[in-house]
Design an enzyme around this catalytic site. Structure first.
Site, PDB file in Angstrom:
ATOM      1  N   ASP A  55       0.881  -1.162   0.000  1.00 56.80           N
ATOM      2  CA  ASP A  55       0.000   0.000   0.000  1.00 56.80           C
ATOM      3  C   ASP A  55       0.926   1.222   0.000  1.00 56.80           C
ATOM      4  O   ASP A  55       2.121   1.107   0.291  1.00 56.80           O
ATOM      5  CB  ASP A  55      -0.884  -0.026   1.253  1.00 56.80           C
ATOM      6  CG  ASP A  55      -1.674   1.248   1.432  1.00 56.80           C
ATOM      7  OD1 ASP A  55      -2.343   1.673   0.474  1.00 56.80           O
ATOM      8  OD2 ASP A  55      -1.609   1.843   2.522  1.00 56.80           O
TER       9      ASP A  55
ATOM     10  N   ASP B 213      -0.016   5.141   0.958  1.00 58.70           N
ATOM     11  CA  ASP B 213      -0.180   6.132   2.028  1.00 58.70           C
ATOM     12  C   ASP B 213      -0.074   5.473   3.402  1.00 58.70           C
ATOM     13  O   ASP B 213      -0.766   4.492   3.690  1.00 58.70           O
ATOM     14  CB  ASP B 213      -1.536   6.824   1.898  1.00 58.70           C
ATOM     15  CG  ASP B 213      -1.654   7.626   0.615  1.00 58.70           C
ATOM     16  OD1 ASP B 213      -0.648   8.179   0.159  1.00 58.70           O
ATOM     17  OD2 ASP B 213      -2.773   7.682   0.055  1.00 58.70           O
TER      18      ASP B 213
END
Length: 247
Positions: A13, A15
């Site tokens: 992922d 952020d």
């Protein structure tokens, strides 16, 4: 750590997992805090990707440029230990490691930051919401899953714009043979769906004190989570774990 591992996949992922901030929020906090405040008040009324798109249009109307956006992104916190962790694992002689970024941010935000950290070429694919700059300087953003077309079938709470579990399975189907091990690095509630697709030899590196940790604790056993779980808070800890994954 497992000498029989010859090919492994690391799924990131972006952020708060690879980077130490949230791209969608950071750009507005830097360039137009009042728009950021408006986003906070509207986030429960408008689908998030659509809200970011509308906010980028407002930013453009105010005269903010492509250069402004790119400069803001390049200043976003990204820990040197994470850069080292990714680079060193990619360059390790064994096992062969493929990197895949799976994010609800957007292609411009992610590629701008990765390029500034000399990491863009490390990633086999970046699956995210598509974005591009128009000649006027407007950053045009749209959902990965078009709201006017067929929708994804997720039953465990992925955002309307993308089912991360479906996207992970599609990536694995494109990249045969199967990986001996998958490591998923995530933090948010929407990272729960893809880790349910992992096997017992796979591992999630879950960032502490965020939505994914809560979902693992509350739903992991009930939903049949099979993979190993390791927790981390700082990028230096990911660097430690990645060191264990290579020879």
């Amino acid at each position: 750590m497992g000498s029989d591992i010859q090919r492994q996949l690391v799924v990131f992922d972006f952020d708060w997992s690879m980077a130490d901030q949230d791209t969608d929020r950071w750009v507005f906090e830097v360039l137009a805090p009042d728009i950021r405040r408006k986003m906070k008040s509207l986030k429960d009324e408008i689908q998030w990707t659509d809200l970011v798109s509308q906010s980028l249009e407002e930013l453009h109307r105010r005269g903010k440029t492509r250069e402004d956006i790119e400069n803001a992104l390049r200043t976003m916190p990204f820990h040197p230990a994470m850069v080292r962790a990714i680079s060193n694992l990619k360059n390790a002689s064994s096992p062969i490691t493929t990197f895949f970024c799976l994010s609800n941010a957007n292609s411009v935000f992610i590629s701008t930051i990765l390029e500034s950290r000399a990491l863009l070429d490390v990633f086999e694919e970046i699956i995210t919401n598509p974005a591009s700059f128009e000649p006027s300087g407007l950053l045009k953003l749209r959902r990965r899953v078009d709201p006017t077309g067929p929708q994804h079938l997720c039953k465990v709470g992925c955002s309307a714009n993308m089912c991360k579990g479906e996207e992970l399975e599609a990536f694995l189907a494109r990249h045969q043979p199967v990986y001996d091990r998958i490591i998923y690095v995530g933090d948010g509630a929407n990272d729960f769906c893809p880790i349910l697709r992992l096997r017992s030899q796979d591992m999630v590196l879950c960032r502490r004190f965020r939505g994914l940790e809560r979902r693992i604790a509350q739903e992991g056993e009930r939903e049949g989570l099979k993979c190993q779980v390791r927790y981390w808070a700082g990028a230096w800890e990911v660097e430690e774990i990645f060191r264990e994954l290579s020879t």
